[in-house]
Write a protein that holds these residues in place. Structure first.
Motif, mmCIF file in Angstrom:
data_model
loop_
_atom_site.group_PDB
_atom_site.id
_atom_site.type_symbol
_atom_site.label_atom_id
_atom_site.label_comp_id
_atom_site.label_asym_id
_atom_site.label_seq_id
_atom_site.Cartn_x
_atom_site.Cartn_y
_atom_site.Cartn_z
ATOM 1 N N ALA A 1 -5.159 9.545 -1.048
ATOM 2 C CA ALA A 1 -4.802 8.368 -0.254
ATOM 3 C C ALA A 1 -5.858 7.302 -0.412
ATOM 4 O O ALA A 1 -7.030 7.593 -0.445
ATOM 5 C CB ALA A 1 -4.664 8.749 1.216
ATOM 6 N N ALA B 1 -9.139 3.239 9.103
ATOM 7 C CA ALA B 1 -9.214 4.264 8.065
ATOM 8 C C ALA B 1 -10.473 5.118 8.247
ATOM 9 O O ALA B 1 -10.434 6.350 8.123
ATOM 10 C CB ALA B 1 -9.203 3.614 6.683
ATOM 11 N N PHE C 1 -8.663 4.782 1.817
ATOM 12 C CA PHE C 1 -9.486 5.954 2.105
ATOM 13 C C PHE C 1 -10.522 6.252 1.024
ATOM 14 O O PHE C 1 -11.641 6.663 1.328
ATOM 15 C CB PHE C 1 -8.594 7.177 2.323
ATOM 16 N N TYR D 1 0.222 -0.608 10.220
ATOM 17 C CA TYR D 1 -0.726 0.054 9.321
ATOM 18 C C TYR D 1 -1.191 1.399 9.876
ATOM 19 O O TYR D 1 -1.552 2.311 9.123
ATOM 20 C CB TYR D 1 -1.920 -0.859 9.034
ATOM 21 N N ARG D 2 -1.175 1.575 11.189
ATOM 22 C CA ARG D 2 -1.635 2.831 11.768
ATOM 23 C C ARG D 2 -0.715 3.991 11.378
ATOM 24 O O ARG D 2 -1.190 5.059 10.975
ATOM 25 C CB ARG D 2 -1.723 2.700 13.300
ATOM 26 N N HIS E 1 4.476 -0.732 3.347
ATOM 27 C CA HIS E 1 4.360 0.566 2.683
ATOM 28 C C HIS E 1 5.373 0.610 1.545
ATOM 29 O O HIS E 1 6.518 0.168 1.684
ATOM 30 C CB HIS E 1 4.643 1.680 3.698
ATOM 31 N N LEU F 1 -1.186 4.513 7.477
ATOM 32 C CA LEU F 1 -2.410 5.204 7.081
ATOM 33 C C LEU F 1 -2.380 6.673 7.488
ATOM 34 O O LEU F 1 -2.857 7.540 6.749
ATOM 35 C CB LEU F 1 -3.629 4.521 7.697
ATOM 36 N N TYR G 1 0.854 -1.179 0.000
ATOM 37 C CA TYR G 1 0.000 0.000 0.000
ATOM 38 C C TYR G 1 0.893 1.234 0.000
ATOM 39 O O TYR G 1 2.116 1.144 0.176
ATOM 40 C CB TYR G 1 -0.952 0.001 1.197
ATOM 41 N N VAL H 1 -8.028 -2.706 9.647
ATOM 42 C CA VAL H 1 -7.426 -1.667 8.818
ATOM 43 C C VAL H 1 -8.510 -0.753 8.240
ATOM 44 O O VAL H 1 -8.394 0.480 8.283
ATOM 45 C CB VAL H 1 -6.592 -2.305 7.688
ATOM 46 N N GLY I 1 -4.350 3.318 -0.986
ATOM 47 C CA GLY I 1 -4.831 3.190 0.383
ATOM 48 C C GLY I 1 -6.324 2.915 0.402
ATOM 49 O O GLY I 1 -6.978 2.931 -0.638
#
Length: 289
Positions: free
Chosen positions: A289, A220, A160, A271-272, A182, A275, A153, A216, A158
């Protein structure tokens, strides 16, 4: 002489590496099958080659080779078309990187795997990748490094957009986790390997936090201040065959080797943090994103 990279299948991850190398004085050649992408590559400082193209010249100049092009049922497409040329060039190449996938490990019921875990791919794509790894490993004198990537990602990739559009879903399958990485951490690992080559090495590229996919998506939504997307049981959820196939394998992937052998510190260890970075970029006008 300035180092020169030939990138076969110059896609998302390769472009991230290019953004690190070109400012350091590298020459980068990149292949694409889409003629419309050539101007964008050129604008990014990459010398484009639209396939089918004669790559004898770029290969003769290359000190480094990166392979991102995916295999198919007949094997690796680059080896299918230029195996002899690559074999001849192997002794003078400094570094070769092959981007594979953690899908080669198959399903482990949520248990941990590392680079020493036997390859038992269960999906068609995983089997193709395992076979392609073996094809590249069979070339004599090739300074090959294999990178097994988890789910990628990054900017433009992403969750979003789907959360904003109301099309995101939280698919619930008890015990299911996925490892992720990432794209900029992929570039960091590749650059570290180039700086510290170890022919024959295999590296898992993933973050520190294998996590359930619904967490995840939920996070988001939380970052956007939007309601949680609907939850759907995996068994009854409408999904494409490809999307469903990702849930056929469940494992946690270890990344100790990139830290120990390459000295890599992940910029986005979970992931936090990843994102949050994507959302900040979008808010700063650096891309959706």
């Amino acid at each position: 002489m300035a180092p020169t990279l030939l990138s076969l299948g110059h896609g998302y991850s390769a472009r991230a590496l290019t953004r690190l190398l070109i400012p350091q004085g590298w020459t980068v050649h990149g292949t694409t099958r889409n003629r419309d992408k050539a101007p964008g590559l050129r604008a990014a400082g990459v010398i484009p080659h639209v396939l089918p193209a004669d790559l004898a010249g770029p290969l003769s100049e290359a000190t480094h080779l990166l392979i991102s092009a995916g295999p198919d049922a007949e094997g690796d497409p680059m080896l299918r078309h230029m195996r002899d040329e690559i074999t001849a060039a192997a002794p003078r190449l400094t570094w070769v990187g092959y981007l594979s996938t953690t899908g080669v490990y198959g399903d482990h019921g949520g248990d941990w795997v590392d680079e020493s875990t036997p390859l038992t791919p269960g999906t068609r794509r995983g089997k193709w990748r395992a076979a392609a790894e073996a094809e590249w490993q069979a070339i004599p004198d090739l300074p090959l490094h294999i990178f097994r990537l988890a789910g990628i990602y990054g900017p433009g990739r992403g969750p979003f957009a789907k959360v904003r559009a109301g099309t995101a879903r939280r698919i619930l399958k008890p015990g299911q986790v996925f490892s992720r990485i990432h794209v900029e951490d992929i570039a960091r690992v590749l650059a570290a390997s180039i700086a510290r080559p170890s022919p024959g090495a295999i590296y898992n590229l993933c973050d520190d936090d294998p996590a359930p996919p619904q967490e995840v998506i939920g996070h988001a939504a939380h970052l956007l201040g939007l309601p949680l997307p609907p939850a759907e049981p995996f068994e009854s959820a409408e999904m494409t065959p490809m999307a469903r196939s990702f849930y056929a394998e469940n494992k946690r992937v270890r990344n100790d080797r990139i830290k120990r052998d390459l000295g890599v510190t992940l910029a986005f260890p979970d992931y936090r943090s990843g994102l949050a970075d994507l959302l900040r970029r979008a808010e700063d006008g650096e891309g959706e994103a």
